[in-house]
Design a protein around this motif. Structure first.
Motif, PDB file in Angstrom:
ATOM      1  N   ILE A 142      59.819  38.273  60.083  1.00  0.00           N
ATOM      2  CA  ILE A 142      59.366  39.243  59.082  1.00  0.00           C
ATOM      3  C   ILE A 142      60.205  40.509  59.183  1.00  0.00           C
ATOM      4  CG2 ILE A 142      57.467  40.864  58.627  1.00  0.00           C
ATOM      5  CD1 ILE A 142      55.512  38.589  59.137  1.00  0.00           C
ATOM      6  N   PRO A 144      59.570  44.147  57.955  1.00  0.00           N
ATOM      7  CA  PRO A 144      58.399  44.813  57.371  1.00  0.00           C
ATOM      8  C   PRO A 144      58.658  45.446  55.995  1.00  0.00           C
ATOM      9  CG  PRO A 144      58.511  45.288  59.706  1.00  0.00           C
ATOM     10  CD  PRO A 144      59.784  44.544  59.366  1.00  0.00           C
ATOM     11  N   TYR A 378      54.449  50.008  56.632  1.00  0.00           N
ATOM     12  CA  TYR A 378      54.922  48.627  56.415  1.00  0.00           C
ATOM     13  C   TYR A 378      54.589  47.741  57.617  1.00  0.00           C
ATOM     14  CZ  TYR A 378      57.595  50.455  52.508  1.00  0.00           C
ATOM     15  OH  TYR A 378      57.954  51.047  51.334  1.00  0.00           O
ATOM     16  N   THR A 382      52.206  44.416  57.292  1.00  0.00           N
ATOM     17  CA  THR A 382      52.663  43.052  57.626  1.00  0.00           C
ATOM     18  C   THR A 382      51.855  42.486  58.803  1.00  0.00           C
ATOM     19  OG1 THR A 382      54.512  44.083  58.806  1.00  0.00           O
ATOM     20  CG2 THR A 382      55.001  43.154  56.666  1.00  0.00           C
ATOM     21  N   ARG A 392      53.781  38.049  55.337  1.00  0.00           N
ATOM     22  CA  ARG A 392      54.336  38.928  54.288  1.00  0.00           C
ATOM     23  C   ARG A 392      55.773  39.308  54.614  1.00  0.00           C
ATOM     24  NH1 ARG A 392      48.772  42.460  54.515  1.00  0.00           N
ATOM     25  NH2 ARG A 392      47.593  41.079  53.144  1.00  0.00           N
ATOM     26  N   ASN A 393      56.584  39.446  53.584  1.00  0.00           N
ATOM     27  CA  ASN A 393      57.982  39.880  53.731  1.00  0.00           C
ATOM     28  C   ASN A 393      58.755  39.002  54.719  1.00  0.00           C
ATOM     29  OD1 ASN A 393      57.392  41.849  51.929  1.00  0.00           O
ATOM     30  ND2 ASN A 393      57.813  43.584  53.273  1.00  0.00           N
TER      31      ASN A 393
END
Ligand code: 13P
Ligand code: SF4
Length: 420
Positions: A142, A144, A378, A382, A392-393
């Motif tokens: 990930i 963020p 962020y 995440t 996420r991301n």
């Protein structure tokens, strides 16, 4: 407790290279360009993709709540999570990293926790891509904030490098290739996975600032010349330290006919340089080194090799971010050290060694604007996602690119930095 770069900029935005740095980074997620801190010359990637927008609830959360969420998520996720942080990350974020290091160390760190389900990379895009290529297929990586890119990495795109390569292959077609190849492509870690794959396909390698000289030696055992991209300064500084004369390190410009050089220059060349640069390290000047020496007789000056060659020549030493850390660790109480690299790292070293005088050569507070986009908001968003079972991301390098890129990265991991 010492004041972080973020607190300094927030309290006095005018003291930074761009007052807008005091804003939340989500302000820049959807606007074209790199936002504050970037150079006007920086190449803007097209199409411009800024998909890192943070939900408003997280934009509006207090710092205390964000930090409470990060701590709680880390606690819940335990060993299922590993957080990697580059030295340039802001203090508010780097405090949560399980490993803090330079790009070479973080690439290795990505391999050290094969049982972790997720690697959260607090760094920039090319670092997260590298972690994804090196990690086990089941592991998630990930980034963020997906808008945390690197302006230098975007200065070499695959089409331009392919076009330059074809021209060079045509020019060198008559050379005897039985013992040595005509050119070995070397990409700096600060580049897209596609360019790492290009190097893997063409007998080339990846380097970082910590192992660049080992990598160039590797390349010269296999080829007459090196095509080095994207950072002209790291290429030139490393070549010069190995004794390559400057006139044998011409710059190639893929946009110009004949790469902007006469054919004989390209035939004589040892290191073909790409015109990329880092907008943070480009700010350091010989005048700043002279000023530090005038203000602090006996000062030791160390800079990152992404700085222009005259600055590296004027300094006492140069090296990767970890080499800079080790230089400071090996100094003595009372020493005065001026550092030419990103300000978050310099200020952290100054706080860690209060019995030494440590300062950034650039008097203006100018963080890497893209690293700066990893705001605690962020990270909290995440990590909360992971707790809820949502990745996420995520950074996913397609298999067809990852396979070739891994060849060049494995060669890089085998080329150990000198003196580390
Ligand atoms: P290091 O490999 O020295 O950590 O440098 C990475 C970087 O992006 C410097 O600008
Ligand atoms: Fe890229 Fe420069 Fe930032 Fe390093 S400091 S990540 S080279 S923009």
């Amino acid at each position: 407790m010492s004041t972080s770069v973020h607190e300094t900029i927030t309290a006095a935005p005018a003291a930074s290279c761009d007052a807008e740095l005091a804003e939340g980074p989500w302000v820049f997620d959807l606007v074209p360009g790199y936002g504050p801190g970037a150079s006007e010359d920086d190449v803007i990637p097209t199409p411009v993709v800024r998909p890192g927008q943070l939900p408003v609830a997280y934009q509006q959360m207090s710092d205390d709540e964000l930090h409470a969420r990060i701590r709680a998520a880390k606690e819940t996720l335990g060993d299922r999570l590993v957080i990697l942080g580059h030295f340039y990350q802001r203090d508010e974020v780097v405090q949560y990293a399980d490993f803090v290091g330079d790009s070479f160390q973080l690439a290795n760190a990505a391999l050290t926790k094969p049982d972790a389900e997720t690697i959260v990379f607090c760094g920039v895009h090319f670092m997260a891509e590298t972690a994804d290529i090196l990690a086990r297929p089941e592991q998630h990586v990930i980034l963020p904030n997906l808008a945390a890119g690197c302006s230098m990495a975007d200065m070499a795109d695959e089409d331009s490098v392919e076009a330059a390569w074809e021209e060079l292959m045509e020019l060198y077609a008559d050379e005897d290739q039985s013992e040595l190849a005509s050119v070995i492509p070397v990409t700096y870690m600060n580049s897209s996975a596609a360019l790492k794959a290009f190097c893997g396909r063409h007998g080339g390698i990846v380097c970082t600032s910590s192992n660049a000289s080992t990598v160039l030696e590797w390349a010269f055992e296999r080829g007459r010349r090196v095509l080095f991209f994207p950072d002209q300064h790291l290429g030139r500084n490393t070549g010069k330290a190995m004794g390559v004369p400057e006139e044998l390190m011409p710059m190639v410009n893929a946009r110009k006919p004949g790469l902007g050089q006469d054919p004989q220059t390209l035939l004589d060349a040892k290191v073909l340089l790409w015109p990329g640069f880092c907008s943070v390290h480009k700010r350091f000047t010989v005048a700043q080194v002279e000023q530090a020496r005038a203000d602090h007789p006996g000062v030791k000056v160390i800079v990152h090799p992404e700085c222009p060659m005259p600055v590296v020549d004027a300094a006492d030493a140069s090296g990767s971010t970890d080499a800079i850390r080790r230089f400071v660790a090996a100094s003595s109480p009372g020493d005065v050290i001026a550092i030419g690299t990103e300000v978050n790292m310099v200020n952290r070293l100054a706080a860690e060694y209060p019995d030494r005088t440590i300062f950034c050569l650039d008097p203006v507070v100018c963080p890497c604007s893209t690293m700066y986009r990893i705001h605690p908001g962020y990270l909290a968003w995440t990590l909360d996602g992971l707790v809820e079972g949502e990745v996420r991301n995520e950074i996913v390098v397609p298999d067809e690119i990852a396979t070739d890129a891994k060849i060049a990265l494995d060669r890089m991991l085998a080329a150990r930095p000198k003196g580390a």
